[in-house]
Design a protein around this motif. Structure first.
Motif, PDB file in Angstrom:
ATOM      1  N   MET A   1       0.924  -1.017   0.000  1.00  0.00           N
ATOM      2  CA  MET A   1       0.123   0.073  -0.007  1.00  0.00           C
ATOM      3  C   MET A   1       0.837   1.081  -0.123  1.00  0.00           C
ATOM      4  O   MET A   1       1.815   1.478   0.769  1.00  0.00           O
TER       5      MET A   1
ATOM      6  N   ALA B   1       1.020   5.785  -0.703  1.00  0.00           N
ATOM      7  CA  ALA B   1       0.321   6.995  -0.472  1.00  0.00           C
ATOM      8  C   ALA B   1       0.566   8.155  -1.343  1.00  0.00           C
ATOM      9  O   ALA B   1       1.738   8.224  -1.980  1.00  0.00           O
TER      10      ALA B   1
ATOM     11  N   TYR C   1      -3.423   4.865  -2.321  1.00  0.00           N
ATOM     12  CA  TYR C   1      -4.514   5.655  -1.808  1.00  0.00           C
ATOM     13  C   TYR C   1      -4.281   7.140  -2.116  1.00  0.00           C
ATOM     14  O   TYR C   1      -3.007   7.791  -1.570  1.00  0.00           O
TER      15      TYR C   1
ATOM     16  N   SER D   1      -9.560   6.787   4.880  1.00  0.00           N
ATOM     17  CA  SER D   1      -8.466   6.066   4.046  1.00  0.00           C
ATOM     18  C   SER D   1      -7.685   4.887   4.786  1.00  0.00           C
ATOM     19  O   SER D   1      -7.427   3.944   4.509  1.00  0.00           O
TER      20      SER D   1
ATOM     21  N   ALA E   1      -7.897   0.932   4.506  1.00  0.00           N
ATOM     22  CA  ALA E   1      -6.550   0.143   4.419  1.00  0.00           C
ATOM     23  C   ALA E   1      -6.615  -1.026   5.283  1.00  0.00           C
ATOM     24  O   ALA E   1      -5.789  -2.038   4.815  1.00  0.00           O
TER      25      ALA E   1
ATOM     26  N   GLN F   1      -7.088   3.832  -4.975  1.00  0.00           N
ATOM     27  CA  GLN F   1      -8.345   4.101  -4.131  1.00  0.00           C
ATOM     28  C   GLN F   1      -8.459   5.801  -3.861  1.00  0.00           C
ATOM     29  O   GLN F   1      -7.487   6.545  -3.733  1.00  0.00           O
TER      30      GLN F   1
END
Length: 388
Positions: free
Chosen positions: A278, A280, A308, A324, A328, A355
């Protein structure tokens, strides 16, 4: 009289509301574009020392979006130590439910730039606890040694020893030693990836999955857009801190090519466990995390890459107040459940899922929470100014 008082009250409320809205709008504008209100408010709070990164930032209770999977069962926290070969013991925190049997195990490495004072098992306690609540797994968080007192490979060795210790002791807490996943954020994401590599290389305990939140994947000087665009420190990670970490943790340049510091530079990633990575949008580590996901896929490793949008480095730590971050953790739960059930398969096509910023009613809720937090911050700053 009461009508005048009511009118004055309404006017004052309108003025205060407009003032707060103006502040929120000002905080949202950056050189990289306009931020979502919630992200802007939290970044303003942290960057102006109104709260600390690991502080509990909470709007009024009725607005809170975070939820717990179960409040009827007691989640147990145990603090103990891991004995090492060098007669040194690592502090370790374990979360688990009392009635677990053959439960999956998550070995979680906290972030903190590999530096003393930047992260610990205490600063990341909320993530570890949340993962235990959501997944009903045994979650183990070791306090590995950090720079400047301990340079590479101490943290790597501590992490691998922690894996072996968890494998040997998981059943004490109802865990299944055959279903261990590694996880971590930032520097901890690096250690999680490296621990998976080292366990593969040394034929150590089998790892069923790796969950990496915005991991650092290379110490080399590589030209990446995200490293340039978001390195000011406003987004909670600066180039200055990254260089400080590199100089302290890997003081010799030949360390930067080592796969156990820079997994992105590894010759081969074959045979590694399925991964979820993941990243950002506003994070200097974004591009290297996504490049690592691509390289894993090219090596035949099942990987889910998720970016994200609208959030910064470390956003999962704010899951109590950022939708968010909560999303996650929910995605993490689904991924780890599938990994434990051996249901993750390789997809021939690599894809990066993006996302988007919450929309619709979720957006309305985020705006309401952002306004409530902003009101608190403005009030706090006003009081600080009036009462030194």
């Amino acid at each position: 009289m009461w009508k005048k008082l009511l009118t004055v009250t309404v006017v004052l409320n309108v003025i205060v509301s407009l003032m707060i809205a103006w502040f929120m709008e000002e905080w949202s504008h950056t050189a990289q574009g306009k931020l979502p209100s919630k992200t802007a408010v939290i970044l303003h709070a942290v960057n102006n020392n109104l709260v600390t990164v690991d502080a509990d930032i909470e709007p009024p209770g009725f607005l809170l979006s975070a939820s717990k999977k179960s409040e009827e069962r007691e989640l147990i926290r145990e603090d103990t130590t891991i004995p090492l070969d060098s007669d040194y013991t690592l502090p370790v925190r374990i979360y688990h439910y009392a009635d677990l049997e053959h439960a999956p195990v998550i070995l979680y490495f906290h972030g903190g730039a590999f530096l003393e004072g930047y992260g610990s098992i205490d600063t990341h306690d909320n993530i570890v606890r949340a993962l235990a609540e959501k997944t009903e797994a045994v979650v183990v968080s070791p306090g590995y040694r950090v720079a400047p007192d301990h340079v590479f490979p101490t943290a790597v060795n501590d992490s691998y020893q922690s894996l072996k210790w968890v494998y040997e002791n998981a059943e004490k807490w109802g865990g299944n030693p055959e279903k261990i996943a590694v996880a971590g954020d930032s520097a901890g994401g690096n250690l999680a990836a490296v621990t998976a590599l080292k366990s593969r290389d040394l034929h150590g305990p089998e790892i069923i999955a790796q969950l990496l939140y915005y991991p650092l994947t290379t110490f080399k000087d590589v030209k990446l857009e995200s490293r340039t665009a978001y390195d000011s420190g406003y987004y909670l990670l600066s180039r200055q801190v990254m260089l400080k970490a590199r100089n302290a943790y890997t003081p010799k340049e030949d360390m930067w090519n080592n796969p156990y510091t820079s997994p992105l530079e590894a010759d081969t990633l074959d045979g590694l466990p399925p991964a979820m990575i993941m990243t950002a949008q506003y994070d200097p580590l974004r591009d290297e995390g996504e490049l690592y996901a691509e390289k894993l896929h090219e090596a035949g490793v099942p990987v889910q890459a998720v970016r994200y949008n609208g959030v910064m480095h470390g956003f999962v730590s704010f899951f109590e107040v950022m939708k968010s971050g909560e999303m996650a953790l929910n995605e993490s739960e689904l991924f780890l459940d599938k990994a434990a059930a051996d249901e993750i398969v390789y997809d021939d096509e690599f894809s990066l899922t993006v996302q988007k910023v919450p929309a619709g009613m979720q957006r309305v809720r985020e705006e309401a929470e952002a306004f409530a937090i902003a009101a608190f911050l403005v009030g706090k700053r006003t009081l600080t100014t009036l009462i030194p």
